[in-house]
Design an enzyme around this catalytic site. Sequence first.
Site: not given
Ligand code: PLP
Length: 466
Positions: A277, A320, A322, A367, A394-395, A424
């Site tokens: 996250g 991690p 993202r 989002y 088409c949106e 993502y």
């Molecule tokens: C259990 C779990 N771990 C890790 C992540 C990775 O999150 P991020 O890409 O934001 O670091 C997620 C994302 O949904 C997750 O659900």
Amino acid sequence: MTPSHVAGAIHADAGAPQPRWLDVPEDVNALVPELWSQGVAKDDQGVLTVAGLTVTEIAEQVGTPVYLLDEEDLRARARAFRTAFDGWTVYYAGKSFLCTAVARWVAEEGLGVDVCTGGELAIALRAGVDPARIGLHGNNKSEAELRDALQAGVGRIIVDSFDEIARLGHLAAETDRTPQVLVRVTTGVEAHTHEYIATAHEDQKFGFSIAGGAALRALRECHDHPRLELVGIHSHIGSQIFEPDGFEVAARRTLRLRAELAEHTGRELPELDLGGGFGIAYTTADTPATPEELAAAMRKIIESECAALGASLPRLSIEPGRAISGPTTFALYRVGTVKPVELDGGHVRLYVSVDGGMSDNIRTALYGADYSATLASRRSAAEPVLSRVVGKHCEGGDILVRDEFLPGDIAPGDLIAVPAAGAYSRSMASNYNHVPRPPVVAVRDGRLTTLVRRETLDDLLRLDVG
Ligand SMILES: Cc1ncc(COP(=O)(O)O)c(C=O)c1O
């Protein structure tokens, strides 16, 4: 809220239509370095370059749209987490973007891989990732997925429901394995962007609630199960987190749960996983912490909490996604049409349509995520104009970059690059409107390597059997 079709002086007072965080740039050609991978720059002509290649030559070779991944940058980000979190296990969250090359690279940099489906598991295994360094997540893993994981010798399975505990126990007996499991808990913390809410965010599909008592029951059930080896507790509090406060509350609650379990069983669980996250910069409004800052804050939290509880320090891990894959990649598009649209109050927004869209990046539509963009194929002397980069679907909600200042002379044929497209985007891409998905091409030392090839109409037609 301002009504949508009001004209005249009163409405003109409503001010500029761009969001507060978006300033008119002094130089519309300049890059904001924080948004791009380390190998990205602009040359004397204002052309975007990555790892020594111009995007104009790349577009000629591989076409557009394309995701361009800076390999050195991805490796460096993986290394930075491993070094900053020395002594912890760092699992790369494959859901952010996974292909065999990336799985191999992160493993070479000393990371494990976190997967959440049989498909992600198959990619990690095909990449040669040591199964012992793979963790399997998911709130509804199928029997086949669990069986595959057991047979492959996956290092840990993160269990998410009482149904799954029973299912996994049964399959473990059937395959004669004793898998290591962590129990995913909900801590009541939900973190998003700059905020977190530490109250009652239990209303979601993931995890066992600590507050409601299910987490303790699940832990005891796993502890007592003859075919499961309970090793720890897992918590993931959300995404795009910039401050450690949310982790602090989550760590405190999970460590207290660990202590409570120890009172019942006489055994302290050896492991705690605090999930992923960690936020990245999509726009100038985002100010991510470095892995060092995160690690220092998280260590402090765990150490003080364990000291307060008189508990031993658990083995720690994070996941991690993202923060490793996101900034490494930009999406490159070709402009097809440009349309100035008059807004209320005499303002104009330039709608810049490109050859991709919500099928290659759904995050804006899904989002309301914000992104940035730059004119990538030349320098412009034109004034910055408030623009919206949209796709070809088409949106009406097919928006890639909601608000950005682009040069007012932007025209069909120009290339546009959108940074922070590594997480993502391709992993959540679809074939909406039967648009084939773009390739992922790695760039390193002036060389291009296709990691995931471009889908073709033939690929799509082959799926349609009848
Ligand atoms: C259990 C779990 N771990 C890790 C992540 C990775 O999150 P991020 O890409 O934001 O670091 C997620 C994302 O949904 C997750 O659900």
